[in-house]
Design an enzyme around this catalytic site. Sequence first.
Site, PDB file in Angstrom:
ATOM      1  CD  GLU A  19      27.438   4.274   1.185  1.00 11.27           C
ATOM      2  OE1 GLU A  19      28.176   4.244   0.617  1.00 11.27           O
ATOM      3  OE2 GLU A  19      26.273   4.998   1.011  1.00 11.27           O
TER       4      GLU A  19
ATOM      5  CG  ASP B  76      23.435   7.052   5.311  1.00 13.35           C
ATOM      6  OD1 ASP B  76      23.527   6.173   6.026  1.00 13.35           O
ATOM      7  OD2 ASP B  76      22.873   7.150   4.338  1.00 13.35           O
TER       8      ASP B  76
ATOM      9  CE  LYS C 116      22.265   3.430   6.037  1.00 11.44           C
ATOM     10  NZ  LYS C 116      22.970   3.496   4.823  1.00 11.44           N
TER      11      LYS C 116
ATOM     12  CD  GLU D 101      21.392   0.860  -1.773  1.00 11.73           C
ATOM     13  OE1 GLU D 101      21.658   1.407  -0.679  1.00 11.73           O
ATOM     14  OE2 GLU D 101      21.263   1.641  -2.864  1.00 11.73           O
TER      15      GLU D 101
END
Length: 266
Positions: free
Chosen positions: A114, A84, A112, A181
Site C-alpha cells: 500500500e 499483501d 502487494k 481502492e
Amino acid sequence: MPDVTLTTLRALKQKGEKITMLTCYDATFASACCEAGVEVLLIGDSLGMVLQGHDSTLPVSMADTAYHTASVKRGNAGALIVADLPFMANATLDQTLHNSGLLMQAGAHMIKVEGAAWLAESITRLAERGVPVCAHMGLTPQAVNILGGYKVQGREQAQARQMVADAIALEQAGAAMLLLECVPSDLAGEISRAVKVPVIGIGAGSQTDGQVLVLHDMLGLSLSGRVPKFVKNFMAGQASIQDALAAYVNEVKAVTFPAAEHGFSA
Ligand SMILES: Nc1nc(=O)c2c([nH]1)NC[C@@H]1CN(c3ccc(C(=O)N[C@@H](CCC(=O)O)C(=O)O)cc3)CN21
Ligand SMILES: CC(C)C(=O)C(=O)O
Ligand SMILES: [Mg+2]
C-alpha cells in the site's frame, strides 16, 4: 485453467477483457475460485477483519500471511497468487526485501504493498530481485489512522492529479500491477488508460482493467451487517457457492458488475 501469469494479465488488458480477482485465504476456496475461472487470488490483509475479527487490518502478522498464502497455494489450480505485505512489514527496505522473499517462498507470485509514489525505490529493488509488485493506491486501509476512516480518496482535484502522476511514476519504477481502492470511477478510468500495466479496482467503478472483492463480502457474509456500497452479494439467486463464484466471473467479464451504484462520483 492454464497458469495465469503477468503476460496473461497484460494480454487481457490489451484485448480489453476484464481481469477477475478475489481475496482467498484457504485451499478449498482457492480450488473453488479456480474452478470458477477467477484469474487472480489475493491473500489480503483483510483476513485480519474477516477471519480474525479485528476492526482493522493492522494486527495481521507476517506469520499469518505466510500461513494463508501456503494454504491457498496448495488448493490453487492455475491462478496468479498475490499476497499483501502486512502493516509495517515494509518499515525499512531490508525488511521489505526479506518479508517479500518469505511470501514468495510461501507460494505468492506477486507482492502487494500500500502507498503512493514513495514506494518507487522498494518496487524497483524488488523487481530487480524477481519479485513483481502490485501497488495499492487510493484508500490504503493500513493508513486508516492517518486517513481518519475508510473514505473515498481522490475527490479533490489536486489529490486526483497527484494520484495520476503517482501511478505513472510507479509504473516507471517497475510496478507490475496497480490496485485502486475507493476512488471516483472517472479518475480510476483515467489512471487505467494512462498506464500499460493492469489496473484492478475495488470501489473504483467499471473502467479499470479488472475487479477485486473480499470473498466473504461477495458471498453475502458480514460481521457487522454494514457493507461498503461497492459490495454485491453474488449468492443472491444462486444455489451454491460455486455458482456465486461463477456469477461473479461472468458479471465482471460482461461488465455488468460493477454497476453505477457500486461506484463513487468525484
Ligand atoms: N470485509 C471487508 N471488505 C473490504 O472491502 C475491506 C475489508 N474488509 N477490510 C479492509 C478494507 C476496508 N475497506 C472498506 C471499509 C469500509 C468502506 C466504506 O464504508 N466506505 C463508504 C464510503 C465512505 C465515503 O463516502 O467516503 C461506503 O459507503 O462504501 C470502504 C472500504 C475495504 N476493505
Ligand atoms: C480489498 C483488497 C484489495 C485488499 O487489499 C485486502 O483484501 O486486504
Ligand atoms: Mg489489503
